[in-house]
Design a protein around this motif. Structure first.
Motif, PDB file in Angstrom:
ATOM      1  N   GLU A 160       1.129  -1.090  -0.177  1.00 47.04           N
ATOM      2  CA  GLU A 160       0.324  -0.299  -0.027  1.00 47.04           C
ATOM      3  C   GLU A 160       0.984   1.613  -0.268  1.00 47.04           C
ATOM      4  O   GLU A 160       0.702   2.176  -0.745  1.00 47.04           O
ATOM      5  CB  GLU A 160      -1.063  -0.494   1.287  1.00 47.04           C
ATOM      6  CG  GLU A 160      -2.168  -0.316   0.642  1.00 47.04           C
ATOM      7  CD  GLU A 160      -3.429  -1.297   2.445  1.00 47.04           C
ATOM      8  OE1 GLU A 160      -3.049  -0.341   2.520  1.00 47.04           O
ATOM      9  OE2 GLU A 160      -3.933  -2.027   2.868  1.00 47.04           O
ATOM     10  N   ARG A 161       2.164   0.634   0.691  1.00 51.13           N
ATOM     11  CA  ARG A 161       2.667   2.367   1.097  1.00 51.13           C
ATOM     12  C   ARG A 161       3.432   2.409  -0.372  1.00 51.13           C
ATOM     13  O   ARG A 161       2.784   3.471  -1.012  1.00 51.13           O
ATOM     14  CB  ARG A 161       3.841   2.483   1.805  1.00 51.13           C
ATOM     15  CG  ARG A 161       4.804   3.413   1.845  1.00 51.13           C
ATOM     16  CD  ARG A 161       5.581   3.859   2.905  1.00 51.13           C
ATOM     17  NE  ARG A 161       6.540   4.348   3.127  1.00 51.13           N
ATOM     18  CZ  ARG A 161       6.451   5.722   3.340  1.00 51.13           C
ATOM     19  NH1 ARG A 161       5.646   5.999   3.702  1.00 51.13           N
ATOM     20  NH2 ARG A 161       7.383   6.753   3.824  1.00 51.13           N
ATOM     21  N   GLU A 191       1.832   7.215  -6.506  1.00 50.73           N
ATOM     22  CA  GLU A 191       0.217   8.213  -6.358  1.00 50.73           C
ATOM     23  C   GLU A 191       0.517   9.714  -6.725  1.00 50.73           C
ATOM     24  O   GLU A 191       0.790  10.208  -7.740  1.00 50.73           O
ATOM     25  CB  GLU A 191      -0.559   8.035  -5.854  1.00 50.73           C
ATOM     26  CG  GLU A 191      -1.641   7.598  -6.607  1.00 50.73           C
ATOM     27  CD  GLU A 191      -2.977   6.994  -5.832  1.00 50.73           C
ATOM     28  OE1 GLU A 191      -3.866   7.129  -5.262  1.00 50.73           O
ATOM     29  OE2 GLU A 191      -3.861   5.555  -6.531  1.00 50.73           O
ATOM     30  N   GLU A 192       1.491   9.786  -5.059  1.00 50.30           N
ATOM     31  CA  GLU A 192       2.165  10.667  -5.260  1.00 50.30           C
ATOM     32  C   GLU A 192       2.853  12.128  -5.756  1.00 50.30           C
ATOM     33  O   GLU A 192       3.057  12.966  -6.183  1.00 50.30           O
ATOM     34  CB  GLU A 192       2.746  11.138  -3.595  1.00 50.30           C
ATOM     35  CG  GLU A 192       1.700  10.978  -2.285  1.00 50.30           C
ATOM     36  CD  GLU A 192       2.950  11.012  -1.076  1.00 50.30           C
ATOM     37  OE1 GLU A 192       1.732   9.879  -0.060  1.00 50.30           O
ATOM     38  OE2 GLU A 192       4.079  11.374  -1.628  1.00 50.30           O
ATOM     39  N   TRP A 193       3.770  10.775  -6.549  1.00 51.05           N
ATOM     40  CA  TRP A 193       4.670  10.995  -8.206  1.00 51.05           C
ATOM     41  C   TRP A 193       4.234  11.003  -8.803  1.00 51.05           C
ATOM     42  O   TRP A 193       5.141  11.012 -10.101  1.00 51.05           O
ATOM     43  CB  TRP A 193       6.294  10.330  -7.261  1.00 51.05           C
ATOM     44  CG  TRP A 193       6.927  10.839  -6.366  1.00 51.05           C
ATOM     45  CD1 TRP A 193       6.463  10.790  -5.311  1.00 51.05           C
ATOM     46  CD2 TRP A 193       7.940  12.067  -5.474  1.00 51.05           C
ATOM     47  NE1 TRP A 193       7.437  11.673  -3.597  1.00 51.05           N
ATOM     48  CE2 TRP A 193       7.802  12.297  -4.714  1.00 51.05           C
ATOM     49  CE3 TRP A 193       7.833  13.622  -7.273  1.00 51.05           C
ATOM     50  CZ2 TRP A 193       8.548  13.190  -4.162  1.00 51.05           C
ATOM     51  CZ3 TRP A 193       8.744  14.294  -6.336  1.00 51.05           C
ATOM     52  CH2 TRP A 193       8.757  13.770  -5.321  1.00 51.05           C
ATOM     53  N   LEU A 210      11.933   6.191  -8.712  1.00 50.61           N
ATOM     54  CA  LEU A 210      13.176   5.661  -8.011  1.00 50.61           C
ATOM     55  C   LEU A 210      12.927   7.157  -6.718  1.00 50.61           C
ATOM     56  O   LEU A 210      14.255   6.597  -5.646  1.00 50.61           O
ATOM     57  CB  LEU A 210      14.217   6.326  -9.195  1.00 50.61           C
ATOM     58  CG  LEU A 210      15.161   5.423 -10.244  1.00 50.61           C
ATOM     59  CD1 LEU A 210      16.698   5.736 -10.627  1.00 50.61           C
ATOM     60  CD2 LEU A 210      15.297   3.821  -9.092  1.00 50.61           C
ATOM     61  N   ILE A 211      12.228   8.306  -7.249  1.00 51.85           N
ATOM     62  CA  ILE A 211      12.205   8.859  -5.383  1.00 51.85           C
ATOM     63  C   ILE A 211      10.842   8.150  -5.090  1.00 51.85           C
ATOM     64  O   ILE A 211      11.721   8.125  -3.680  1.00 51.85           O
ATOM     65  CB  ILE A 211      11.899  10.021  -6.011  1.00 51.85           C
ATOM     66  CG1 ILE A 211      12.644  11.042  -6.760  1.00 51.85           C
ATOM     67  CG2 ILE A 211      11.139  11.437  -5.582  1.00 51.85           C
ATOM     68  CD1 ILE A 211      11.912  12.559  -8.135  1.00 51.85           C
ATOM     69  N   ALA A 223       9.425  21.229  -5.860  1.00 48.84           N
ATOM     70  CA  ALA A 223       8.194  21.895  -5.280  1.00 48.84           C
ATOM     71  C   ALA A 223       6.823  21.895  -4.221  1.00 48.84           C
ATOM     72  O   ALA A 223       7.516  22.602  -2.982  1.00 48.84           O
ATOM     73  CB  ALA A 223       8.261  23.485  -6.295  1.00 48.84           C
ATOM     74  N   ASP A 224       6.303  21.336  -4.630  1.00 49.71           N
ATOM     75  CA  ASP A 224       5.411  20.838  -3.442  1.00 49.71           C
ATOM     76  C   ASP A 224       6.292  20.214  -2.290  1.00 49.71           C
ATOM     77  O   ASP A 224       5.878  20.252  -1.230  1.00 49.71           O
ATOM     78  CB  ASP A 224       4.684  20.167  -4.446  1.00 49.71           C
ATOM     79  CG  ASP A 224       3.378  21.089  -5.440  1.00 49.71           C
ATOM     80  OD1 ASP A 224       3.686  22.117  -5.293  1.00 49.71           O
ATOM     81  OD2 ASP A 224       3.203  20.530  -6.117  1.00 49.71           O
ATOM     82  N   PHE A 225       7.111  19.446  -2.775  1.00 51.75           N
ATOM     83  CA  PHE A 225       7.254  18.481  -2.034  1.00 51.75           C
ATOM     84  C   PHE A 225       8.669  19.354  -0.938  1.00 51.75           C
ATOM     85  O   PHE A 225       8.815  19.371   0.382  1.00 51.75           O
ATOM     86  CB  PHE A 225       8.124  17.887  -1.755  1.00 51.75           C
ATOM     87  CG  PHE A 225       9.185  16.583  -1.544  1.00 51.75           C
ATOM     88  CD1 PHE A 225       8.808  15.228  -1.467  1.00 51.75           C
ATOM     89  CD2 PHE A 225      10.365  16.869  -1.133  1.00 51.75           C
ATOM     90  CE1 PHE A 225       8.663  14.585  -0.258  1.00 51.75           C
ATOM     91  CE2 PHE A 225      11.134  16.005  -0.252  1.00 51.75           C
ATOM     92  CZ  PHE A 225      10.399  14.684   0.010  1.00 51.75           C
TER      93      PHE A 225
END
Ligand SMILES: Nc1ncnc2c1ncn2[C@@H]1O[C@H](COP(=O)(O)OP(=O)(O)O)[C@@H](O)[C@H]1O
Ligand SMILES: [Mg+2]
Length: 261
Positions: A121-122, A128-130, A152-153, A186-188
């Motif tokens: 899940e993680r 999804e976030e990236w 990779l991120i 930038a958001d990160f």
């Protein structure tokens, strides 16, 4: 807390010093970019910060732990590291989601058949976030350069690190791909709950808004380190790259062009 502290760090290979006399401190709340030409020692400096290399001289503390005195297997998962230098360890036939998940065990390769549902899940949440969820099931080998960067991120973030190190995340991307990545970074960088961030680039155009500090490296030597406003100057950037530049700031973005004399 100081998340990175390099004191008089030098790295020698044969007769040459890849890094020399590097004194660099990164505070928890700061977001850094490391800028310099090819061969300046950027990847070497980042690899030391990632606890994957010991210097020839000097002292290194990462997340308050002194390298050489701490069990590296405890420290390493606390530092996320994404670099094309890790690509040779990535099993290219594995699905992107598995490439992300395997880092939870500090190993590359799907050595364990059953992953915890939680890990799965993680990994999917991070993809999804990236913006990489749509190719989570595709083999890593089949992904484009830009898609691989995102995977990779996500992989570097899998262990929920306190420090995230990204080596040339924008390299090889087309203009739209670069701009998308800059905007995600930038958001990160702006989120207070994000881990401390250090990213490497040789293009000022790739510095995301939210980055606060720069380390300028030229030929293994520190040219400058400090807040962007005092380090990204015509003089210091020109010295770093060995060519006269006009550095421009447009809103929160930076660029450099050769000075017309
Ligand atoms: N094992 C080695 N022996 C000799 N030179 C090396 C070795 N590893 C890297 N180098 C050289 O050290 C310099 C710095 O490398 P690197 O840290 O990768 O620079 P950057 O990431 O800034 O391009 C490069 O010129 C590279 O060729
Ligand atoms: Mg490099």
């Amino acid at each position: 807390m100081q998340v990175i502290a390099l004191s008089d760090v030098g790295v020698r290979r044969g007769e040459s010093w890849l890094l020399k006399d590097v004194n660099w401190v990164v505070d928890e709340a700061d977001r850094w970019v490391v800028v310099g030409p090819n061969g300046a020692g950027k990847t070497t400096a980042l690899t030391i910060a990632a606890t994957r290399m010991f210097p020839t001289t000097g002292e290194v503390s990462i997340l308050g732990e002194r390298l050489g005195r701490v069990d590296i297997t405890d420290l390493r998962p606390r530092v996320g590291f994404a670099s094309s230098s890790l690509l040779r360890d990535i099993p290219m036939h594995e699905a992107a989601a598995d490439v992300v998940m395997t880092s939870a065990y500090g190993v590359t390769g799907r050595w364990r058949e059953a992953y915890e549902a939680e890990d799965r899940e993680r990994a999917h949440r991070l993809l999804e976030e990236w913006g990489a969820a749509s190719y989570a099931a595709r083999p890593f080998a089949s992904l484009s350069e830009g898609e691989r960067k995102r995977v990779l991120i996500a992989r570097a973030l899998m262990s929920d690190p306190e420090l995230l190190l990204l080596d040339e995340p924008g390299a090889g991307l087309d203009l739209a791909g670069r701009e998308e990545l800059v905007s995600m970074l930038a958001d990160f960088a702006r989120r207070p709950q994000s881990p401390s961030l250090v990213l490497v680039t040789h293009h000022l155009e790739e510095i995301p808004p939210g980055i606060t500090h720069a380390l300028l490296l030229g030929q293994g030597r520190m040219i400058a380190a400090g807040p962007l406003e005092v380090t990204l100057t015509n003089d210091l950037v020109s010295r770093t790259f060995g060519m006269n530049f006009d550095v421009r700031r447009i809103g929160e973005r930076w660029s450099a062009v050769m000075r017309q004399s």
